[in-house]
Enzyme design. Structure first.
Site, PDB file in Angstrom:
ATOM      1  N   HIS A   1      -7.316  -1.171   5.768  1.00 22.03           N
ATOM      2  CA  HIS A   1      -5.873  -1.196   5.529  1.00 22.03           C
ATOM      3  C   HIS A   1      -5.545  -1.757   4.149  1.00 22.03           C
ATOM      4  O   HIS A   1      -4.523  -1.382   3.551  1.00 22.03           O
ATOM      5  CB  HIS A   1      -5.172  -2.005   6.614  1.00 22.03           C
ATOM      6  CG  HIS A   1      -5.099  -1.302   7.924  1.00 22.03           C
ATOM      7  ND1 HIS A   1      -4.893  -1.952   9.125  1.00 22.03           N
ATOM      8  CD2 HIS A   1      -5.223   0.025   8.246  1.00 22.03           C
ATOM      9  CE1 HIS A   1      -4.876  -1.072  10.113  1.00 22.03           C
ATOM     10  NE2 HIS A   1      -5.077   0.132   9.604  1.00 22.03           N
TER      11      HIS A   1
ATOM     12  N   HIS B   1      -6.997  11.424   7.543  1.00 22.88           N
ATOM     13  CA  HIS B   1      -7.605  10.575   6.517  1.00 22.88           C
ATOM     14  C   HIS B   1      -8.530  11.375   5.602  1.00 22.88           C
ATOM     15  O   HIS B   1      -8.467  11.262   4.366  1.00 22.88           O
ATOM     16  CB  HIS B   1      -8.406   9.442   7.167  1.00 22.88           C
ATOM     17  CG  HIS B   1      -7.576   8.413   7.845  1.00 22.88           C
ATOM     18  ND1 HIS B   1      -6.845   7.469   7.170  1.00 22.88           N
ATOM     19  CD2 HIS B   1      -7.366   8.169   9.169  1.00 22.88           C
ATOM     20  CE1 HIS B   1      -6.217   6.684   8.032  1.00 22.88           C
ATOM     21  NE2 HIS B   1      -6.518   7.088   9.250  1.00 22.88           N
TER      22      HIS B   1
END
Length: 421
Positions: free
Chosen positions: A261, A390
């Protein structure tokens, strides 16, 4: 060109950056196309979105989760901007599924999970709603006729139900009838809210989206990361104080910090700074602190990122997933576009080489989502290949020289060669 004809990653002795190397750019185009081809099988009968096994066959589970359908819409919208012409049916099915299956016509908002018989999990998560916003904004960028209505609806819910004006952050979760079910507050939903609002700002020009993304970034970058060794604690109390002892769902709410993150938020900070007119030099410096700390903390001695760190920055869950490597590629590409340090290029090539060796399924398309201790694909937390989001962005973002407005850049003259997707 078939998946079996995958080009080489790029010349190991190439001078400068792979971002400008013709061979690497051919690899990126091929990789994006292979993923988009593979995940087309997600579209099932009657517009139902299915998850896929390793071979690309639909899995038997009939549950459709909010983050899966929304990310698919976003991904195929990016693909369309890059010249991929076969994804429109998935975008349309995804938008219709959100409006007719996930939307709660009684109380408003969007169910987390549905089946052909109705809601399976009717919890109302900010995490899911910001992905609805991302899907709507991306669909708007490719002219979907229902995108504006969806964007208006989900923004009304986010603004009226989740936004904490005093804190400048989004709350997390409610029951179906909007009864609060916990006092939990989290970083993850807010980080993806930044992503969704920046995408919405790029699609609409509405300044509220840029302003609120900036408020969230100010909290997590300037008030939290800068006082926690440039790491990002995931979990917070109702008063937005770090909760170092919280441990929830081991996938979506693991204890401690999630270095992947930090890679993601660092890139988003640079995107916001660019969209804001590059007002001061501080944001890229802070983004680099965040990204480089994650690289230092989380890269295993045998390659790959550990999933989580404890609150002191020590490796906790050492499992290796595809998405932190994908986000690392995007973060390094952003830093290279910004200033092109030799160390950034080294990391960029290292991450792509690792992805090619362990995660990319070159024969069928798509990425294996996790690997075992020997570095081989396995199925523990994830069944099949559940996600394109992603890894597709890892292939597409480096093709565009811009730091923001990537979707526009994919169809611009500066990225004209992507039209062969």
């Amino acid at each position: 060109m078939s998946n079996l004809d995958q080009p080489a990653l790029g010349p190991a002795d190439a001078e400068g950056t792979w971002l400008n190397d013709p061979q690497h750019r051919r690899f990126l185009q091929h990789e994006a196309r292979a993923q988009l081809n593979f995940f087309r099988a997600s579209l099932g009968p009657n517009g139902w979105i299915k998850t896929l096994d390793w071979t690309g066959a639909p899995r038997p589970d009939t549950t459709q989760e909010l983050h899966t359908i929304t990310r698919l819409v976003h991904s195929y919208a990016l693909g369309e901007k890059a010249g991929y012409t076969a994804g429109a049916p998935l975008i349309d099915a995804g938008i219709q599924g959100l409006r007719t299956r996930h939307r709660d016509d009684l109380h408003g908002g969007y169910f987390w999970a549905v089946s052909p018989d109705g809601p399976v999990d009717d919890i109302k998560l900010a995490y899911g709603h910001v992905f609805v916003m991302l899907a709507a904004a991306s669909a708007k960028s490719v002219g979907h006729p229902d995108a504006d209505r969806l964007l208006e609806d989900v923004w009304d819910v986010l603004d009226s139900r989740y936004w904490d004006e005093e804190a400048g952050l989004f709350r997390d979760e409610y029951a179906r009838d909007w009864t609060p079910i916990s006092r939990y507050r989290g970083m993850n939903a807010n980080m993806h809210a930044i992503e969704a609002m920046l995408t919405a700002y790029e699609a609409t020009g509405e300044s509220v989206f840029l302003q609120r993304a900036g408020r969230i970034l100010d909290f997590f970058i300037n008030r939290i990361a800068s006082h926690h060794g440039w790491r990002l604690p995931e979990h917070y109390t109702e008063a937005w104080e770090v909760d170092p002892h919280y441990a929830g769902n081991p996938m979506f709410r693991p204890a401690g910090t999630t270095p992947g993150h930090s890679l993601e938020l660092g890139r988003l900070l640079i995107q916001h700074w660019d969209l804001s007119g590059r007002p001061t030099p501080e944001a890229p410096i802070r983004a680099r602190h965040l990204i480089e700390q994650a690289l230092s903390d989380a890269w295993r001695e045998d390659g790959g990122f550990v999933y989580t760190l404890d609150i002191e920055g020590r490796p906790a869950i050492r499992d290796r997933y595809w998405w932190p490597v994908s986000e690392g590629i995007g973060a390094m590409a952003a830093l290279i576009k910004l200033e092109a340090r030799a160390s950034d290029e080294e990391w960029y090539r290292r991450l792509w080489n690792y992805a090619a060796a362990h995660f990319i399924d070159a024969s069928r398309g798509g990425w294996f989502p996790e690997i075992d201790e020997a570095g081989a694909p396995c199925e523990r937390q994830f069944l099949g290949k559940p996600d394109i989001y992603h890894s597709l962005q890892a292939a597409l973002f480096p093709l565009v020289p811009r730091l923001s407005r990537i979707a526009e850049g994919l169809e611009s003259d500066s990225a004209a060669e992507t039209s062969n997707l």
